[in-house]
Design a protein around this motif. Sequence first.
Motif, PDB file in Angstrom:
ATOM      1  N   HIS A   1      17.808  18.946  10.969  1.00 26.99           N
ATOM      2  CA  HIS A   1      18.354  19.999  11.840  1.00 26.99           C
ATOM      3  C   HIS A   1      18.085  21.381  11.223  1.00 26.99           C
ATOM      4  O   HIS A   1      17.594  22.284  11.900  1.00 26.99           O
ATOM      5  CB  HIS A   1      19.856  19.754  12.029  1.00 26.99           C
ATOM      6  CG  HIS A   1      20.579  20.830  12.791  1.00 26.99           C
ATOM      7  ND1 HIS A   1      21.217  20.609  13.972  1.00 26.99           N
ATOM      8  CD2 HIS A   1      20.764  22.147  12.508  1.00 26.99           C
ATOM      9  CE1 HIS A   1      21.757  21.741  14.397  1.00 26.99           C
ATOM     10  NE2 HIS A   1      21.504  22.692  13.523  1.00 26.99           N
ATOM     11  N   GLU A   2      18.397  21.525   9.946  1.00 22.97           N
ATOM     12  CA  GLU A   2      18.210  22.836   9.305  1.00 22.97           C
ATOM     13  C   GLU A   2      16.725  23.214   9.272  1.00 22.97           C
ATOM     14  O   GLU A   2      16.384  24.359   9.532  1.00 22.97           O
ATOM     15  CB  GLU A   2      18.811  22.839   7.894  1.00 22.97           C
ATOM     16  CG  GLU A   2      20.318  22.582   7.842  1.00 22.97           C
ATOM     17  CD  GLU A   2      21.130  23.440   8.818  1.00 22.97           C
ATOM     18  OE1 GLU A   2      20.784  24.620   9.012  1.00 22.97           O
ATOM     19  OE2 GLU A   2      22.100  22.908   9.406  1.00 22.97           O
TER      20      GLU A   2
ATOM     21  N   HIS B   1      15.273  24.848  12.320  1.00 23.44           N
ATOM     22  CA  HIS B   1      15.564  26.268  12.567  1.00 23.44           C
ATOM     23  C   HIS B   1      14.418  27.172  12.097  1.00 23.44           C
ATOM     24  O   HIS B   1      14.388  28.355  12.426  1.00 23.44           O
ATOM     25  CB  HIS B   1      16.852  26.684  11.851  1.00 23.44           C
ATOM     26  CG  HIS B   1      18.109  26.350  12.591  1.00 23.44           C
ATOM     27  ND1 HIS B   1      18.402  26.877  13.821  1.00 23.44           N
ATOM     28  CD2 HIS B   1      19.155  25.531  12.275  1.00 23.44           C
ATOM     29  CE1 HIS B   1      19.578  26.409  14.226  1.00 23.44           C
ATOM     30  NE2 HIS B   1      20.048  25.575  13.304  1.00 23.44           N
TER      31      HIS B   1
ATOM     32  N   HIS C   1      19.751  27.612  18.207  1.00 25.59           N
ATOM     33  CA  HIS C   1      20.223  26.321  18.708  1.00 25.59           C
ATOM     34  C   HIS C   1      19.840  26.184  20.173  1.00 25.59           C
ATOM     35  O   HIS C   1      19.240  25.210  20.573  1.00 25.59           O
ATOM     36  CB  HIS C   1      21.751  26.221  18.588  1.00 25.59           C
ATOM     37  CG  HIS C   1      22.199  25.940  17.189  1.00 25.59           C
ATOM     38  ND1 HIS C   1      23.149  26.691  16.551  1.00 25.59           N
ATOM     39  CD2 HIS C   1      21.810  25.006  16.291  1.00 25.59           C
ATOM     40  CE1 HIS C   1      23.328  26.221  15.325  1.00 25.59           C
ATOM     41  NE2 HIS C   1      22.526  25.198  15.141  1.00 25.59           N
TER      42      HIS C   1
HETATM   43 ZN   LIG Z   1      21.927  24.658  13.325  1.00 23.81          ZN
END
Ligand SMILES: [Zn+2]
Length: 129
Positions: A89-90, A93, A105
């Motif tokens: 997830h990170e 970004h 997001h």
């Molecule tokens: Zn996030």
Amino acid sequence: MPLKYNKAPDVKQLANQIIERLEFSHIAPDCVHCFRSEGSKSRRIIARIHGFGRIWQQALELPPTYVIEVLSERYDKLSPEEKEKTVLHELMHIPMGFKGGFRPHKGYVTKRHVDNMYEKYKKRKQNRF
Ligand SMILES: [Zn+2]
């Protein structure tokens, strides 16, 4: 008590594996650092990514760099699978340009997109790619 930061080689190794398996060729692995923080009171945040913005890059004449911070109190309790998803997830970004900014997001780092990417990652892991 202020946050305490320690380098997180386990997270770094995981990030490298994800970058490699998912062929995130826009990410320079050497410019992604991983830290574990301790002492956070946040009950919501598991991890976050910090960018090194363009003005700082120019002022200090340093390349774009990112730091993934995992919050020990929450991250360390996760299952291996949840840890992988959190780091993925990170990493998601980080934008294609790798210029120090972020992808939001909304419209990109959505649960659905992360889950899809994670499935791809898992398949490649099983195939030992
Ligand atoms: Zn996030």
